[in-house]
Design an enzyme around this catalytic site. Structure first.
Site, PDB file in Angstrom:
ATOM      1  N   CYS A 185      45.488  35.992  38.981  1.00 18.44           N
ATOM      2  CA  CYS A 185      44.616  37.002  39.610  1.00 18.44           C
ATOM      3  C   CYS A 185      45.343  38.341  39.710  1.00 18.44           C
ATOM      4  O   CYS A 185      44.831  39.385  39.287  1.00 18.44           O
ATOM      5  CB  CYS A 185      44.182  36.541  41.005  1.00 18.44           C
ATOM      6  SG  CYS A 185      43.271  34.995  41.038  1.00 18.44           S
ATOM      7  N   TYR A 186      46.520  38.315  40.286  1.00 18.10           N
ATOM      8  CA  TYR A 186      47.301  39.529  40.504  1.00 18.10           C
ATOM      9  C   TYR A 186      47.690  40.168  39.174  1.00 18.10           C
ATOM     10  O   TYR A 186      47.556  41.382  38.988  1.00 18.10           O
ATOM     11  CB  TYR A 186      48.544  39.169  41.315  1.00 18.10           C
ATOM     12  CG  TYR A 186      49.400  40.329  41.732  1.00 18.10           C
ATOM     13  CD1 TYR A 186      49.020  41.167  42.772  1.00 18.10           C
ATOM     14  CD2 TYR A 186      50.630  40.574  41.116  1.00 18.10           C
ATOM     15  CE1 TYR A 186      49.821  42.223  43.180  1.00 18.10           C
ATOM     16  CE2 TYR A 186      51.437  41.618  41.508  1.00 18.10           C
ATOM     17  CZ  TYR A 186      51.029  42.440  42.543  1.00 18.10           C
ATOM     18  OH  TYR A 186      51.832  43.483  42.947  1.00 18.10           O
ATOM     19  N   THR A 187      48.155  39.341  38.242  1.00 15.89           N
ATOM     20  CA  THR A 187      48.601  39.861  36.951  1.00 15.89           C
ATOM     21  C   THR A 187      47.454  40.523  36.188  1.00 15.89           C
ATOM     22  O   THR A 187      47.616  41.599  35.601  1.00 15.89           O
ATOM     23  CB  THR A 187      49.216  38.735  36.110  1.00 15.89           C
ATOM     24  OG1 THR A 187      50.386  38.245  36.777  1.00 15.89           O
ATOM     25  CG2 THR A 187      49.599  39.212  34.727  1.00 15.89           C
ATOM     26  N   SER A 245      44.845  41.954  37.447  1.00 12.75           N
ATOM     27  CA  SER A 245      44.512  43.228  38.095  1.00 12.75           C
ATOM     28  C   SER A 245      45.542  44.305  37.763  1.00 12.75           C
ATOM     29  O   SER A 245      45.178  45.464  37.552  1.00 12.75           O
ATOM     30  CB  SER A 245      44.415  43.038  39.614  1.00 12.75           C
ATOM     31  OG  SER A 245      45.681  42.833  40.215  1.00 12.75           O
TER      32      SER A 245
END
Length: 244
Positions: free
Chosen positions: A148-150, A152
């Protein structure tokens, strides 16, 4: 007096950056959801303006920008910093609601802040300003379980490049700072998750969060004719270069 708006200003890199810019004599707008923390930062300093706001709420962000500009008159820099790590795991373990939350904060929120800053910088006289996006080492190489973070943060790199290109005719510069393992609540939480999964897991190497804040100040203080397009600042012993 130079002015900066900082999103995600209530903790971590945002709070450290706010303190650094206040010490340097800037007028600082503080945007985050936690009003009590913003008022703690601003206590006793008339140059600090708390603006409790959810970065994903366009109308609330418009009001925050307007409130800040009533006092500051001009926006020299936006530090587009607010973000969340979200759930960890492989893609089949991630609830869609968790992914949606990360995308909402890390992309929608940063888009809204950049959009409002760009519009004001384009219209103000003299024209121009600087937008600094907080990327991540995950904008280049992911850590395990960070889809998820990557995702974004890869999007933020595209946003940075587009803003840099589209801002040229209006003297609006855009750069990205990719920060690796500054000692913050987020990194402490990642260490806690790793040790919960494996009590023998070593703690990740970390650097002082003030080193990240000083790097943002350096980018902000560049003259109008120069720009730090991408900066990487990280804990020296992070397993980022090669296999570590």
């Amino acid at each position: 007096m130079k002015s900066i708006l900082i999103t995600g200003a209530s903790s971590g890199i945002g709070r450290a950056t706010a303190d650094t810019f206040l010490q340097a004599g800037w007028r600082v707008g503080l945007i985050a959801r936690r009003a009590d923390r913003l008022h703690d930062i601003a206590q006793g300093n008339a140059r600090a303006i708390p603006l409790p706001t959810d970065v994903t709420d366009l109308d609330a962000m418009k009001e925050a920008f307007a409130t800040f500009l009533q006092t500051a008159g001009r926006l020299d820099v936006l530090f587009n910093n607010a973000g969340t790590f979200g759930p960890s795991g492989t893609i089949d373990e991630i609830p869609l609601a968790g992914f949606d939350e990360v995308i909402s904060v890390n992309i929608r929120g940063m888009f809204i802040a950049a959009q409002l800053a760009f519009a004001h910088m384009r219209a103000q006289d003299p024209q121009g300003g600087r937008i600094i996006n907080n990327g991540s080492l995950s904008a280049h190489n992911p850590r395990p379980g960070s889809i998820c973070y990557t995702t974004s943060k890869h999007a933020i790199t595209g946003m940075t490049r587009s803003l840099s290109l589209d801002g040229r005719p209006y003297d609006i510069a855009c750069g990205q700072i990719d920060i690796g393992n500054a000692r913050t609540e987020l990194v402490d939480d990642l260490n806690a998750r790793a040790q919960a999964a494996n009590p023998d897991a070593p703690l990740m190497p970390m650097m002082d969060v003030q080193d990240a804040a000083r790097s943002v100040l350096h980018m902000a203080q560049m003259p109008p004719g120069a720009n730090v397009q991408f900066m990487t600042v990280m804990a020296t012993k992070m397993p980022y270069i090669g296999r570590g």
